[in-house]
Design an enzyme around this catalytic site. Structure first.
Site, PDB file in Angstrom:
ATOM      1  N   ARG A 108      86.896 -25.058-100.225  1.00 47.13           N
ATOM      2  CA  ARG A 108      87.317 -26.400 -99.811  1.00 47.13           C
ATOM      3  C   ARG A 108      87.941 -27.133-100.974  1.00 47.13           C
ATOM      4  NH1 ARG A 108      82.186 -28.174 -95.910  1.00 47.13           N
ATOM      5  NH2 ARG A 108      82.332 -26.289 -94.619  1.00 47.13           N
ATOM      6  N   ARG A 162      78.769 -30.869-104.932  1.00 47.72           N
ATOM      7  CA  ARG A 162      80.080 -30.793-104.273  1.00 47.72           C
ATOM      8  C   ARG A 162      80.957 -29.837-105.058  1.00 47.72           C
ATOM      9  NH1 ARG A 162      82.247 -33.795-100.387  1.00 47.72           N
ATOM     10  NH2 ARG A 162      80.562 -35.310-100.590  1.00 47.72           N
ATOM     11  N   GLU A 185      72.603 -32.981 -97.648  1.00 42.79           N
ATOM     12  CA  GLU A 185      73.022 -32.326 -96.413  1.00 42.79           C
ATOM     13  C   GLU A 185      73.181 -30.834 -96.682  1.00 42.79           C
ATOM     14  OE1 GLU A 185      76.750 -33.757 -94.881  1.00 42.79           O
ATOM     15  OE2 GLU A 185      77.034 -31.879 -93.794  1.00 42.79           O
ATOM     16  N   SER A 206      74.803 -28.658 -91.093  1.00 37.29           N
ATOM     17  CA  SER A 206      75.398 -29.547 -90.117  1.00 37.29           C
ATOM     18  C   SER A 206      75.429 -28.754 -88.820  1.00 37.29           C
ATOM     19  CB  SER A 206      76.803 -29.916 -90.577  1.00 37.29           C
ATOM     20  OG  SER A 206      77.246 -31.075 -89.943  1.00 37.29           O
ATOM     21  N   ARG A 245      73.466 -26.655-102.303  1.00 35.29           N
ATOM     22  CA  ARG A 245      72.549 -27.792-102.193  1.00 35.29           C
ATOM     23  C   ARG A 245      71.130 -27.324-101.885  1.00 35.29           C
ATOM     24  NH1 ARG A 245      76.534 -31.579 -98.561  1.00 35.29           N
ATOM     25  NH2 ARG A 245      78.154 -31.799-100.157  1.00 35.29           N
TER      26      ARG A 245
END
Length: 419
Positions: free
Chosen positions: A258, A273, A345, A348, A387
């Site tokens: 990403r 991130r 997070e 998801s 994470r």
RNA sequence: GGACAGGUGGGUGAGCGGUUGAAACCGCCGGUCUCGAAAACCGGUAUGCCCGCAAGGGCAUCGAGGGUUCGAAUCCCUCCCUGUCCGCCA
């Protein structure tokens, strides 16, 4: 893809649902789409009638031509004129359709009615440790399992290098999750391509709107997958599945890429991130009527991972204005990370209703002989590694600087303690 | 990268430029037969869009786009994809 029929039949409802996303530009986009749709239908009706005329004439002409070895010049001229008119209208229609489709691809999935206006904590599991202790990057540095500077040397910031026990921890986590989901939850494991075609990215909704977020190979116009959702959901593009085999689920481990185009400066420290990370992804296909239940089941499968890793977490329902482009309803699983004092997070879990199925043309035939219908697609991270590793290190860190490995993971990592 | 071959319905696979949405077979659904099943036989089985309350009707679709023609699955061009062989190679 938005259902144009639905938009036509109940524009007010569709608009109201989409308005909840809080994107004011959608109103104008929908205006344009409705106008184009109207034009398209008028033109189509006109064209169909002309073509019906031509077909009738051609049938009659065939007999004349066969009997007389040709067509009278006057007839031929009349037919030619009809043909020219049709050709002209056809090119006009095609242009409208192209524009219409291009615009329609920018309309996101309307949120489900039960999606709240505010983030809502649905439930939580475990007892979060008091905020404190070291952040994961300090723990990892001390253990020598993470090398961010060298990753930056190779590829820039956001490309972590896991070293030694860190690499083994990642590998162990991946294997642990794959085993759990295949053996306990009934998923079929797949190892998909990591580079996919443009239309595949369109199918799941990453394109055309978010091209800036994706890595793309210039010479071949292929895209590095931002999540296994993309190749795995598209596995069945342009197919009609046997409804009797639904629901079905796939699990895939892949690296994810990403660009994080809009996120410059956010969460730059540590693993929170990054541009490349590992993730185990769950994807489900089911009948439309079944998707609410499937969504809960799916979310439960992801939760099991966190429970077995003994990571306290909470389940949050995303509000309408925070939903992803293709999602109709999303639960975020947030693991507590005491070192940074944040809920992270790590998964998801979304239902996409028939939105992706429309874009990718994935249907099922409920029973032999019945009409095909669009399936519903769902997916959840099961779970994302960086994470999770952060939460794991921070949650299971010991005063002496070591980190204990939860029992379920020990067989996969080969030790009960990182020291 | 080079040279060939090919892309037709859920699948396999036919298709002289003129009632071809498209043969045949398989699969699937229904029926006959059977105590039941299998086999056999009979019948039915595409998708999308549009009009219509419905019955029904119209249009489109033989990889995609363009062209030739009164008329294209069938002829021409471009592109995409697949396969085989050669080259290169983990």
């Amino acid at each position: 893809m938005i259902d144009l029929k639905l938009l036509r039949a109940s524009p007010a409802q569709v608009r109201a649902a989409l308005a909840r996303r809080g994107d004011s530009s959608l109103t104008r986009l929908l205006d344009e789409i409705e106008a184009l749709d109207m034009k398209r239908r008028t033109l189509t009706a006109q064209l169909d009638q002309l073509k019906a005329e031509r077909n009738d004439a051609a049938r009659a002409d065939a007999l004349v031509a066969k009997a007389q070895g040709g067509l009278p010049e006057a007839t031929a001229v009349a037919r030619r004129k009809l043909g020219e008119r049709i050709t002209a209208l056809e090119s006009e229609l095609r242009q409208i359709e192209t524009t219409l489709e291009a615009k329609a691809l920018f309309v996101p999935n309307p949120p489900l009615p039960e999606v709240p206006e505010e983030p809502t904590i649905l439930r939580s599991w475990g007892t979060p440790a008091a905020k404190g202790g070291k952040p994961h990057w300090e723990i990892a540095e001390r253990l020598g399992i993470l090398d961010l500077p060298r990753g930056a040397k190779l590829s820039g910031s956001g490309f972590p290098v896991l070293v030694g026990a860190g690499a083994r921890l990642a590998r162990g986590l991946i294997n642990f999750m794959l085993e759990l989901h295949t053996r306990e939850h009934g998923y079929v494991e797949v190892e998909p391509p990591l580079l996919v075609r443009r239309e595949v990215m369109i199918g799941t909704g990453q394109l055309p709107k978010f091209e800036d977020d994706a890595y793309r190979t210039a010479t071949d116009d292929l895209f590095l997958v931002p999540t296994a959702e993309v190749p795995v959901t598209n596995l069945h593009r342009d197919e009609i599945l046997d409804g009797r085999t639904l629901p079905m689920g796939y699990v895939a481990y892949t690296p994810c890429f990403r660009r994080e185009a809009g996120a410059a400066g956010k969460d730059t420290r540590g693993l929170l991130r990054v541009h490349q990370f590992d993730k185990v992804e769950l994807v489900r296909f089911c009948r439309a009527s079944d998707s609410p239940v499937q969504h809960e089941t799916l979310t439960g499968h992801a939760e099991t991972v966190l429970q077995q890793l003994e990571l306290p977490y909470r389940v949050v329902v995303l509000p309408a204005n925070d939903l992803g482009f293709a999602g109709a309803k999303t639960y975020d699983l947030e693991a507590w990370a005491p070192g940074v004092g944040q809920w992270l997070e790590v998964s998801s879990s979304s239902t996409f209703t028939d939105y992706q199925a429309r874009r990718a043309n994935i249907r099922c035939r409920p029973r032999p002989g019945e009409k095909p219908e669009f399936v519903h697609t769902l997916n959840a991270s099961g779970v994302a590694l960086p994470r999770t590793i952060a939460a794991l290190l921070e949650t299971h860190q010991q005063p002496d600087g070591s980190v204990t490995i939860p029992p379920a993971l020990v067989p996969y990592v080969g030790t009960d303690r990182l020291a």
